[in-house]
Write a protein that holds these residues in place. Structure first.
Motif, PDB file in Angstrom:
ATOM      1  N   GLY A  51      57.778 -13.219 -37.001  1.00 55.34           N
ATOM      2  CA  GLY A  51      58.359 -13.889 -38.156  1.00 55.34           C
ATOM      3  C   GLY A  51      57.401 -14.830 -38.863  1.00 55.34           C
ATOM      4  O   GLY A  51      57.820 -15.685 -39.640  1.00 55.34           O
ATOM      5  N   ARG A 169      72.245 -15.835 -38.821  1.00 55.86           N
ATOM      6  CA  ARG A 169      72.114 -15.168 -40.110  1.00 55.86           C
ATOM      7  C   ARG A 169      70.933 -15.710 -40.918  1.00 55.86           C
ATOM      8  O   ARG A 169      70.731 -16.899 -41.001  1.00 55.86           O
ATOM      9  CB  ARG A 169      73.417 -15.320 -40.909  1.00 55.86           C
ATOM     10  CG  ARG A 169      74.606 -14.583 -40.269  1.00 55.86           C
ATOM     11  CD  ARG A 169      75.886 -14.874 -40.984  1.00 55.86           C
ATOM     12  NE  ARG A 169      76.255 -16.285 -40.858  1.00 55.86           N
ATOM     13  CZ  ARG A 169      77.250 -16.854 -41.539  1.00 55.86           C
ATOM     14  NH1 ARG A 169      77.952 -16.146 -42.407  1.00 55.86           N
ATOM     15  NH2 ARG A 169      77.525 -18.121 -41.352  1.00 55.86           N
ATOM     16  N   ARG A 170      70.164 -14.771 -41.470  1.00 51.95           N
ATOM     17  CA  ARG A 170      69.041 -15.082 -42.359  1.00 51.95           C
ATOM     18  C   ARG A 170      68.114 -16.135 -41.741  1.00 51.95           C
ATOM     19  O   ARG A 170      67.649 -17.048 -42.401  1.00 51.95           O
ATOM     20  CB  ARG A 170      69.574 -15.555 -43.715  1.00 51.95           C
ATOM     21  CG  ARG A 170      70.431 -14.508 -44.416  1.00 51.95           C
ATOM     22  CD  ARG A 170      71.157 -15.060 -45.613  1.00 51.95           C
ATOM     23  NE  ARG A 170      70.216 -15.516 -46.651  1.00 51.95           N
ATOM     24  CZ  ARG A 170      70.623 -16.054 -47.811  1.00 51.95           C
ATOM     25  NH1 ARG A 170      71.926 -16.205 -48.047  1.00 51.95           N
ATOM     26  NH2 ARG A 170      69.726 -16.448 -48.702  1.00 51.95           N
ATOM     27  N   TYR A 173      62.002 -13.883 -41.214  1.00 53.62           N
ATOM     28  CA  TYR A 173      61.427 -12.988 -42.215  1.00 53.62           C
ATOM     29  C   TYR A 173      60.812 -11.776 -41.526  1.00 53.62           C
ATOM     30  O   TYR A 173      60.169 -11.900 -40.481  1.00 53.62           O
ATOM     31  CB  TYR A 173      60.336 -13.703 -43.016  1.00 53.62           C
ATOM     32  CG  TYR A 173      60.864 -14.718 -43.991  1.00 53.62           C
ATOM     33  CD1 TYR A 173      61.277 -14.343 -45.275  1.00 53.62           C
ATOM     34  CD2 TYR A 173      60.956 -16.059 -43.627  1.00 53.62           C
ATOM     35  CE1 TYR A 173      61.763 -15.274 -46.171  1.00 53.62           C
ATOM     36  CE2 TYR A 173      61.442 -17.002 -44.519  1.00 53.62           C
ATOM     37  CZ  TYR A 173      61.844 -16.607 -45.785  1.00 53.62           C
ATOM     38  OH  TYR A 173      62.331 -17.532 -46.665  1.00 53.62           O
ATOM     39  N   GLU A 178      64.152 -11.637 -45.944  1.00 56.26           N
ATOM     40  CA  GLU A 178      65.025 -12.410 -45.063  1.00 56.26           C
ATOM     41  C   GLU A 178      65.835 -11.470 -44.174  1.00 56.26           C
ATOM     42  O   GLU A 178      66.402 -10.484 -44.652  1.00 56.26           O
ATOM     43  CB  GLU A 178      66.000 -13.261 -45.881  1.00 56.26           C
ATOM     44  CG  GLU A 178      65.362 -14.406 -46.628  1.00 56.26           C
ATOM     45  CD  GLU A 178      66.394 -15.250 -47.358  1.00 56.26           C
ATOM     46  OE1 GLU A 178      67.575 -14.843 -47.397  1.00 56.26           O
ATOM     47  OE2 GLU A 178      66.017 -16.302 -47.890  1.00 56.26           O
ATOM     48  N   ASP A 180      68.400 -11.335 -40.298  1.00 55.48           N
ATOM     49  CA  ASP A 180      69.079 -12.050 -39.220  1.00 55.48           C
ATOM     50  C   ASP A 180      68.220 -12.021 -37.960  1.00 55.48           C
ATOM     51  O   ASP A 180      67.345 -11.161 -37.801  1.00 55.48           O
ATOM     52  CB  ASP A 180      70.430 -11.407 -38.915  1.00 55.48           C
ATOM     53  CG  ASP A 180      71.427 -11.556 -40.054  1.00 55.48           C
ATOM     54  OD1 ASP A 180      71.116 -12.265 -41.032  1.00 55.48           O
ATOM     55  OD2 ASP A 180      72.512 -10.952 -39.961  1.00 55.48           O
ATOM     56  N   GLU A 181      68.511 -12.959 -37.066  1.00 54.75           N
ATOM     57  CA  GLU A 181      67.832 -13.022 -35.779  1.00 54.75           C
ATOM     58  C   GLU A 181      68.866 -12.850 -34.679  1.00 54.75           C
ATOM     59  O   GLU A 181      69.902 -13.522 -34.688  1.00 54.75           O
ATOM     60  CB  GLU A 181      67.105 -14.359 -35.632  1.00 54.75           C
ATOM     61  CG  GLU A 181      66.164 -14.429 -34.448  1.00 54.75           C
ATOM     62  CD  GLU A 181      65.303 -15.671 -34.495  1.00 54.75           C
ATOM     63  OE1 GLU A 181      64.069 -15.531 -34.418  1.00 54.75           O
ATOM     64  OE2 GLU A 181      65.845 -16.788 -34.618  1.00 54.75           O
TER      65      GLU A 181
END
Length: 208
Positions: A51, A169-170, A173, A178, A180-181
């Motif tokens: 990310g 959420r969001r 990257y 963008e 989610d994780e």
């Protein structure tokens, strides 16, 4: 025997390997390999998976290694070695456990350089690190964060025994977009070691 990985020479006549699986092994995290760690961490695919958006200088990475070496009591780190090669074990990546000693849990982190990807090493390296976490460190659970778009990593973690535990959420990257994780975890009594041996199996022999 001395071998060359692109722009790096490894003297590995007798590499130290603490834990062995079928395809991968874990050895010490050493300063001798710090430049190699830096190369892996700055591969574009690794940067995207973590990310991040920017590379790190070698000078900063070498300073960072010294800080990491001092924190081994809280964050044990390992070098992942490929056991499948005809010319012997080759360092290809790293794993780490960011331990919270107060609650006996840890965050799991892994990266593999290009030479270690696509060879079936990641599930083995993950299970070996979990085996260390549960059998040596006696942790209660291990968790991780992974970008939802990193589907290959998600599949590896599922194969190694991690379960889905949540979603932010969001939160990151993926190649500039963008995404989610995911949060994933595994608890001690669910873990199976690399050879399919339960973490509650026979007691360790204290090195005898």
């Amino acid at each position: 025997m001395t071998r060359t990985i692109p722009d790096h020479t490894v003297d590995d006549d007798d590499p130290v390997l603490w834990l062995r699986g079928e395809r991968a092994a874990l050895g010490p995290f050493t300063r001798a390999l710090a430049q190699l760690y830096w190369r892996w961490e700055n591969e574009p695919e690794v940067i995207a998976g973590m990310g991040r958006q920017t590379p790190e200088s070698l000078e900063a990475r070498l300073e960072g290694y010294d800080a990491q070496a001092r924190s081994m009591g809280t964050i044990p780190r390992f070098t992942v070695h490929d056991l499948t090669r005809d010319d012997g074990p080759l360092p290809v990546g790293t794993t780490a456990l960011r331990i919270d000693h107060y609650v006996r849990t840890a965050e799991f982190v892994m990266l593999l350089g290009a030479a270690g990807r696509g060879r079936g090493l990641a599930p083995d390296a993950t299970r070996l690190t979990l085996d260390y976490a549960f059998r040596i460190c006696q942790l209660r659970s291990v968790w991780l964060r992974v970008l939802v778009a990193n589907t290959r990593a998600v599949a590896v973690y599922e194969q190694a025994g991690f379960r889905h535990a949540g979603r932010m959420r969001r939160a990151g990257y993926w190649y500039g977009a963008e995404v989610d994780e995911l949060l994933m975890d595994v608890v001690a009594d669910e873990h199976l070691g690399p050879a399919g041996t339960s973490s509650s199996a026979s007691e360790p022999s204290a090195g005898v």
